[in-house]
Scaffold this motif. Structure first.
Motif, PDB file in Angstrom:
ATOM      1  N   PRO A 275      -8.795 -11.541 -20.460  1.00 32.35           N
ATOM      2  CA  PRO A 275      -7.822 -10.577 -21.003  1.00 32.35           C
ATOM      3  C   PRO A 275      -7.212 -11.084 -22.316  1.00 32.35           C
ATOM      4  N   LYS A 276      -7.226 -10.210 -23.321  1.00 28.87           N
ATOM      5  CA  LYS A 276      -6.596 -10.546 -24.608  1.00 28.87           C
ATOM      6  C   LYS A 276      -5.471  -9.532 -24.828  1.00 28.87           C
ATOM      7  N   MET A 277      -4.241 -10.047 -24.834  1.00 35.90           N
ATOM      8  CA  MET A 277      -3.054  -9.174 -24.927  1.00 35.90           C
ATOM      9  C   MET A 277      -2.563  -9.024 -26.356  1.00 35.90           C
ATOM     10  N   TRP A 278      -1.806  -7.947 -26.571  1.00 39.50           N
ATOM     11  CA  TRP A 278      -0.979  -7.813 -27.763  1.00 39.50           C
ATOM     12  C   TRP A 278       0.182  -6.907 -27.418  1.00 39.50           C
ATOM     13  N   ARG A 279       1.150  -6.829 -28.314  1.00 36.89           N
ATOM     14  CA  ARG A 279       2.291  -5.927 -28.099  1.00 36.89           C
ATOM     15  C   ARG A 279       2.261  -4.828 -29.144  1.00 36.89           C
ATOM     16  N   GLU A 280       2.563  -3.635 -28.699  1.00 37.50           N
ATOM     17  CA  GLU A 280       2.636  -2.484 -29.608  1.00 37.50           C
ATOM     18  C   GLU A 280       4.007  -2.478 -30.277  1.00 37.50           C
ATOM     19  N   ALA A 281       4.159  -1.615 -31.273  1.00 38.77           N
ATOM     20  CA  ALA A 281       5.424  -1.546 -32.017  1.00 38.77           C
ATOM     21  C   ALA A 281       6.608  -1.242 -31.091  1.00 38.77           C
ATOM     22  N   ASP A 282       6.379  -0.475 -30.017  1.00 37.11           N
ATOM     23  CA  ASP A 282       7.479  -0.131 -29.097  1.00 37.11           C
ATOM     24  C   ASP A 282       7.750  -1.247 -28.088  1.00 37.11           C
ATOM     25  N   GLY A 283       7.061  -2.371 -28.226  1.00 35.47           N
ATOM     26  CA  GLY A 283       7.318  -3.520 -27.354  1.00 35.47           C
ATOM     27  C   GLY A 283       6.445  -3.546 -26.107  1.00 35.47           C
ATOM     28  N   SER A 284       5.752  -2.438 -25.826  1.00 33.79           N
ATOM     29  CA  SER A 284       4.915  -2.430 -24.624  1.00 33.79           C
ATOM     30  C   SER A 284       3.668  -3.286 -24.855  1.00 33.79           C
ATOM     31  N   PHE A 285       3.034  -3.669 -23.755  1.00 34.55           N
ATOM     32  CA  PHE A 285       1.891  -4.586 -23.822  1.00 34.55           C
ATOM     33  C   PHE A 285       0.579  -3.837 -23.618  1.00 34.55           C
ATOM     34  N   ARG A 286      -0.463  -4.352 -24.246  1.00 30.11           N
ATOM     35  CA  ARG A 286      -1.827  -3.883 -23.997  1.00 30.11           C
ATOM     36  C   ARG A 286      -2.694  -5.112 -23.801  1.00 30.11           C
ATOM     37  N   CYS A 287      -3.777  -4.927 -23.081  1.00 31.18           N
ATOM     38  CA  CYS A 287      -4.784  -5.984 -23.106  1.00 31.18           C
ATOM     39  C   CYS A 287      -6.162  -5.383 -22.966  1.00 31.18           C
ATOM     40  N   VAL A 288      -7.140  -6.060 -23.571  1.00 29.12           N
ATOM     41  CA  VAL A 288      -8.544  -5.698 -23.372  1.00 29.12           C
ATOM     42  C   VAL A 288      -9.170  -6.790 -22.515  1.00 29.12           C
ATOM     43  N   ALA A 289     -10.118  -6.398 -21.665  1.00 26.68           N
ATOM     44  CA  ALA A 289     -10.832  -7.383 -20.851  1.00 26.68           C
ATOM     45  C   ALA A 289     -12.291  -6.974 -20.776  1.00 26.68           C
ATOM     46  N   GLY A 290     -13.161  -7.949 -20.586  1.00 23.95           N
ATOM     47  CA  GLY A 290     -14.591  -7.688 -20.465  1.00 23.95           C
ATOM     48  C   GLY A 290     -14.926  -7.314 -19.030  1.00 23.95           C
ATOM     49  N   ASN A 291     -15.930  -6.432 -18.878  1.00 33.15           N
ATOM     50  CA  ASN A 291     -16.321  -5.988 -17.540  1.00 33.15           C
ATOM     51  C   ASN A 291     -17.771  -5.503 -17.603  1.00 33.15           C
ATOM     52  N   CYS A 292     -18.435  -5.520 -16.436  1.00 28.33           N
ATOM     53  CA  CYS A 292     -19.756  -4.894 -16.345  1.00 28.33           C
ATOM     54  C   CYS A 292     -19.649  -3.628 -15.528  1.00 28.33           C
ATOM     55  N   ASN A 293     -20.387  -2.599 -15.932  1.00 29.22           N
ATOM     56  CA  ASN A 293     -20.416  -1.368 -15.129  1.00 29.22           C
ATOM     57  C   ASN A 293     -21.436  -1.522 -14.000  1.00 29.22           C
ATOM     58  N   GLY A 294     -21.646  -0.461 -13.247  1.00 33.29           N
ATOM     59  CA  GLY A 294     -22.551  -0.501 -12.093  1.00 33.29           C
ATOM     60  C   GLY A 294     -23.963  -0.947 -12.440  1.00 33.29           C
ATOM     61  N   GLU A 295     -24.366  -0.768 -13.684  1.00 35.04           N
ATOM     62  CA  GLU A 295     -25.728  -1.168 -14.103  1.00 35.04           C
ATOM     63  C   GLU A 295     -25.772  -2.576 -14.677  1.00 35.04           C
ATOM     64  N   GLY A 296     -24.645  -3.290 -14.606  1.00 36.63           N
ATOM     65  CA  GLY A 296     -24.630  -4.644 -15.165  1.00 36.63           C
ATOM     66  C   GLY A 296     -24.559  -4.646 -16.681  1.00 36.63           C
ATOM     67  N   ASP A 297     -24.043  -3.563 -17.242  1.00 40.08           N
ATOM     68  CA  ASP A 297     -23.977  -3.442 -18.693  1.00 40.08           C
ATOM     69  C   ASP A 297     -22.524  -3.657 -19.155  1.00 40.08           C
ATOM     70  N   GLY A 298     -22.364  -4.353 -20.259  1.00 38.27           N
ATOM     71  CA  GLY A 298     -21.032  -4.746 -20.710  1.00 38.27           C
ATOM     72  C   GLY A 298     -20.180  -3.596 -21.222  1.00 38.27           C
ATOM     73  N   ARG A 299     -18.875  -3.771 -21.106  1.00 38.66           N
ATOM     74  CA  ARG A 299     -17.934  -2.801 -21.673  1.00 38.66           C
ATOM     75  C   ARG A 299     -16.587  -3.495 -21.806  1.00 38.66           C
ATOM     76  N   VAL A 300     -15.708  -2.843 -22.564  1.00 42.90           N
ATOM     77  CA  VAL A 300     -14.367  -3.396 -22.750  1.00 42.90           C
ATOM     78  C   VAL A 300     -13.368  -2.416 -22.169  1.00 42.90           C
ATOM     79  N   LEU A 301     -12.510  -2.928 -21.286  1.00 42.69           N
ATOM     80  CA  LEU A 301     -11.495  -2.087 -20.654  1.00 42.69           C
ATOM     81  C   LEU A 301     -10.144  -2.334 -21.309  1.00 42.69           C
ATOM     82  N   LEU A 302      -9.367  -1.262 -21.404  1.00 41.10           N
ATOM     83  CA  LEU A 302      -8.027  -1.368 -21.978  1.00 41.10           C
ATOM     84  C   LEU A 302      -6.996  -1.142 -20.871  1.00 41.10           C
ATOM     85  N   PHE A 303      -6.012  -2.030 -20.802  1.00 40.86           N
ATOM     86  CA  PHE A 303      -4.934  -1.919 -19.814  1.00 40.86           C
ATOM     87  C   PHE A 303      -3.594  -1.882 -20.543  1.00 40.86           C
ATOM     88  N   ARG A 304      -2.570  -1.346 -19.867  1.00 41.61           N
ATOM     89  CA  ARG A 304      -1.240  -1.325 -20.490  1.00 41.61           C
ATOM     90  C   ARG A 304      -0.190  -1.790 -19.511  1.00 41.61           C
TER      91      ARG A 304
END
Ligand code: FRU
Length: 497
Positions: free
Chosen positions: A169-198
């Motif tokens: 997970p790689k976090m940052w803060r938005e201008a309003d102070g809330s947090f976001r993070c991206v993390a690496g994940n594989c889908n059902g086919e074992g293929d890479g993607r990036v997920l965004l969380f808040r």
């Protein structure tokens, strides 16, 4: 409360570090305090200093149960090692504290977010690592893991998401102070993607969306994502595993990918417009960036290659080093541009300058141009633009037995980095090539040597090639070769730390 596992690691590193000869280590690149280092983690600016954590196994120079090492610096070049920050000491991270990031909480404390790893025996008897995201809070020295860990688990994954490939997970803060993070994940086919969380507070996290999907283009699992805006674009960095080469891009198997595009403000979609490798050398992986207080976006990577790192010519009680920190920019044509941090200029001394040196079908040495902790700027151009030279080569870290070379053939527009003769006794990857721009053979190189590495910045950072070197320190020579006729300018500085 410092756990027994962390206390032992801290005691061990303190006892062992003194046995390592300083001269064995890089002078201005961060290396493992003791034992093994991989990815940079938690690259941040906190309480007036840069903090860099790293994947760390103090007890041997090989990968093992991951801890987080910790170092601080005010200029990104003079690093001071601090006690290990995290150890795999909890029920949810017993088998490792994998990569993650750092942010500052509203109350001034530092928040670390990392991947907790737990081995689980599968019905077929195989052991696999279940990965969840966890947080810890601290004061820049000691960190306490959150009682509510893990904060993201398989329950938070979108449809088909793999709980075995969910990390970094790689976090940052938005201008309003809330947090976001991206993390690496594989889908059902074992293929890479990036997920965004808040998250509102950094502790309660929710899935927001899939930010980017591989669709089978770049390798498989996407490790260590980082997402930020730069120069009017949005940039997604990630390190895909098992990439296939595409032209002159992505030759490293596990390599680094830079996607440049725009975030659609209405839909929140990341629209990709350009892709390229981040580094075209042999050793570079899992980079992470920090936004410096002066607005610069600075990136540091692990200067190693997963495919070769266990085939060593020399054994030390430490292994692994970081790249130079690099300032990033996105040019109008969407190309990623990298330059060594400007702080490096302050280490420069002992300038030696040779201008307009003609070289014709020969190899020359230049007075005062030698050394192993040096910053060398080179400008090569054809004597007559109508008659472009056939080949230019510069050799460095050179003695009778060893050298490493950067060569350029203008007719092919190809630069080659070759460390075959760098003292390695292993038949591992020793060469990389990249295709560059030039005008009738005019080429700019900046070659930065430290005791155990070279980083070549081509045409003011259009391409970078990094490689670690095993060459004996007494191999200090430089020589220049031209097949045909060219003129070169060489400016050399010692780098004194
Ligand atoms: C990348 C990586 C990460 C993981 C870490 C484990 O090099 O595989 O995905 O978090 O290393 O040490």
């Amino acid at each position: 409360m410092v756990s027994q596992t962390l206390r032992e690691a801290r005691k061990y590193e303190e006892m062992t570090e003194g046995k390592i000869n300083r001269e064995e280590r890089p002078a201005f690149h961060l290396a493992a305090r003791v034992g093994w280092m991989n990815d940079p983690n938690g690259f941040s600016f906190y309480q007036g200093e840069y903090h860099l954590f790293y994947q760390y196994h103090p007890y041997s120079s090989y990968w093992g149960p991951m801890h987080w090492g910790h170092a601080v610096s005010s200029d990104l070049l003079h690093w001071r090692q601090l006690p290990a920050a995290l150890a795999p000491d909890s029920a949810y991270d017993r088998d490792g504290c994998f990569s993650g990031s750092a942010e500052t909480l509203s109350d001034g404390r530092q928040l670390l977010m990392y991947t907790g790893v737990l081995k689980e025996t599968q019905p077929d008897g195989r052991s696999r690592e279940v990965q969840t995201q966890c947080v810890a809070v601290g004061n820049g020295l000691d960190y306490e893991k959150f009682s509510g860990n893990p904060v993201l688990t398989e329950k938070d994954l979108p449809e088909g998401g793999s709980r075995f490939d969910f990390r970094d997970p790689k976090m940052w803060r938005e201008a309003d102070g809330s947090f976001r993070c991206v993390a690496g994940n594989c889908n059902g086919e074992g293929d890479g993607r990036v997920l965004l969380f808040r998250s509102q507070d950094g502790f309660q996290w929710n899935f927001e969306r899939v930010l980017a999907e591989n669709g089978g283009r770049f390798g498989r699992m996407w490790e260590c994502p980082d997402f930020f805006s730069l120069d009017g674009f949005h940039v997604l960095l990630t390190s895909p595993q098992d990439m296939m080469p595409k032209g002159f891009e992505y030759h490293n198997g596990n390599g680094t990918l830079c996607l440049v595009g725009h975030l659609n403000p209405e839909t929140g979609d990341f629209v990709e417009e350009h892709d390229q490798a981040v580094d075209y050398g042999i050793d570079f992986y899992a980079p992470q960036t920090v936004l410096a207080p002066d607005g610069r976006r600075i990136m540091i990577g692990w200067m190693q290659n997963w495919d070769t790192c266990n085939l060593r010519s020399q054994e030390h009680s430490w292994f692994g080093q970081m790249s130079l920190p690099r300032e990033l920019a996105i040019r109008e044509d969407k190309r990623l541009i990298q330059k060594p941090v400007r702080e490096l200029d302050q280490l420069r001394c002992g300038q030696v300058r040779h201008e307009n040196v003609p070289v014709k079908d020969e190899t020359i040495c230049l007075e005062g141009v030698e050394g192993r902790q040096v910053d060398v700027e080179l400008l090569i151009r054809s004597l007559d633009p109508e008659k472009v030279y056939r080949k230019f080569a510069v050799r460095f870290a050179q003695d009778e037995i060893c050298h490493t070379a950067v060569s350029f053939r203008p007719y092919e527009s190809i630069i080659r980095l070759d460390r075959k003769f760098s003292g390695s006794r292993r038949a591992i990857i020793h060469q990389r090539r990249c295709q560059v721009n030039h005008d009738n053979g005019t080429l700019k190189l900046r070659i930065i040597l430290d005791r155990r590495s070279v980083e070549v910045f081509i045409n003011d950072g259009e391409h970078v090639m990094s490689a670690v070197l095993d060459t004996v320190q007494s191999a200090r020579g430089f020589s220049f070769f031209v097949d045909g006729e060219a003129v070169i300018d060489v400016v050399k500085y010692e780098l004194k730390i």
